[in-house]
Design an enzyme around this catalytic site. Sequence first.
Site, mmCIF file in Angstrom:
data_model
loop_
_atom_site.group_PDB
_atom_site.id
_atom_site.type_symbol
_atom_site.label_atom_id
_atom_site.label_comp_id
_atom_site.label_asym_id
_atom_site.label_seq_id
_atom_site.Cartn_x
_atom_site.Cartn_y
_atom_site.Cartn_z
ATOM 1 N N GLY A 99 54.924 38.755 37.435
ATOM 2 C CA GLY A 99 54.592 38.291 36.075
ATOM 3 C C GLY A 99 53.202 38.764 35.687
ATOM 4 O O GLY A 99 52.563 39.522 36.414
ATOM 5 N N ASN B 289 44.273 39.623 42.499
ATOM 6 C CA ASN B 289 43.717 39.871 41.169
ATOM 7 C C ASN B 289 42.697 38.794 40.833
ATOM 8 O O ASN B 289 42.806 37.663 41.298
ATOM 9 C CB ASN B 289 44.839 39.852 40.119
ATOM 10 C CG ASN B 289 44.324 40.173 38.713
ATOM 11 O OD1 ASN B 289 43.602 41.135 38.511
ATOM 12 N ND2 ASN B 289 44.684 39.336 37.754
ATOM 13 N N HIS C 218 40.969 36.907 37.490
ATOM 14 C CA HIS C 218 41.195 36.723 36.047
ATOM 15 C C HIS C 218 40.122 35.786 35.499
ATOM 16 O O HIS C 218 39.869 34.734 36.103
ATOM 17 C CB HIS C 218 42.597 36.140 35.804
ATOM 18 C CG HIS C 218 42.922 35.932 34.366
ATOM 19 N ND1 HIS C 218 43.224 36.972 33.511
ATOM 20 C CD2 HIS C 218 42.952 34.805 33.608
ATOM 21 C CE1 HIS C 218 43.422 36.492 32.285
ATOM 22 N NE2 HIS C 218 43.277 35.178 32.321
HETATM 23 C C1 GRF Z 1 36.380 40.712 34.998
HETATM 24 O O1 GRF Z 1 35.930 39.498 34.408
HETATM 25 C C2 GRF Z 1 37.861 40.661 35.187
HETATM 26 O O2 GRF Z 1 38.349 39.383 35.552
HETATM 27 C C3 GRF Z 1 38.329 41.015 33.808
HETATM 28 O O3 GRF Z 1 37.463 42.026 33.351
HETATM 29 C C4 GRF Z 1 36.233 41.873 34.041
HETATM 30 C C5 GRF Z 1 35.967 43.159 34.784
HETATM 31 O O4 GRF Z 1 34.633 43.192 35.090
HETATM 32 N N1 GRF Z 1 39.701 41.472 33.825
HETATM 33 P P1 GRF Z 1 34.070 44.361 36.070
HETATM 34 O O5 GRF Z 1 34.751 45.652 35.655
HETATM 35 O O6 GRF Z 1 34.423 43.964 37.477
HETATM 36 O O7 GRF Z 1 32.599 44.347 35.800
#
Ligand code: GRF
Length: 201
Positions: free
Chosen positions: A143, A107, A109
């Site tokens: 989590g 993932n 974040h």
């Molecule tokens: C990314 O910054 C991701 O970490 C967050 O939402 C954004 C998604 O961007 N959860 P994209 O859809 O890849 O342009």
Amino acid sequence: ARLVVLVSGSGTNLQALLDAVAADPEYGAEIVAVGADRDGIAGLERAERAGLPTFVCRVKDHASREEWDRALAEATAAYEPDLVISAGFMKIVGKEFLARFGGRVVNTHPALLPSFPGAHGVRDALAYGAKVTGCTVHFVDDGVDTGPIIAQGVVEVRDSDDEAALHERIKEVERSLLVEVVGRLARNGYRIEGRKVHVGE
Ligand code: GRF
């Protein structure tokens, strides 16, 4: 390595992976399908433009969250991924999904975990008055944004920043970090020991 990428929005992280695979025959990974939790998002259009199979698993189409989680796991398993990349996927995968893909779900974040987990990491860092924030690429555990960290990138917070401006700047770092990490995991393999991730040793 076979990648299934899960998206919920614009899909610019997906696009960065698509571009890396197209640009470098030695990248070591290929995207075999893209999944989403909703229709009508740019992330799915990007997949279709790249000629990739897509699937959509909407929570509201299922009797329960567990049923949704099972359906997502089955749809993903059909493509036999080596790694599942959650790139802006805004749902928390559950027990069934992790039973099948645990230890192989990555993932990204947009904050420096463990600070500011959850769906509003950029907004929370800004509101808190953090001077630096950034992004984290980690393995998913049971989590929320708590799995073993693989890599992080730092982004300065500017006085002029609003959430959108800061998130855009974070995403520039995030996209290159995700491409670099996924390529390394795919080419060199990895081992997870507790909270430590060993890549390519
Ligand atoms: C990314 O910054 C991701 O970490 C967050 O939402 C954004 C998604 O961007 N959860 P994209 O859809 O890849 O342009």
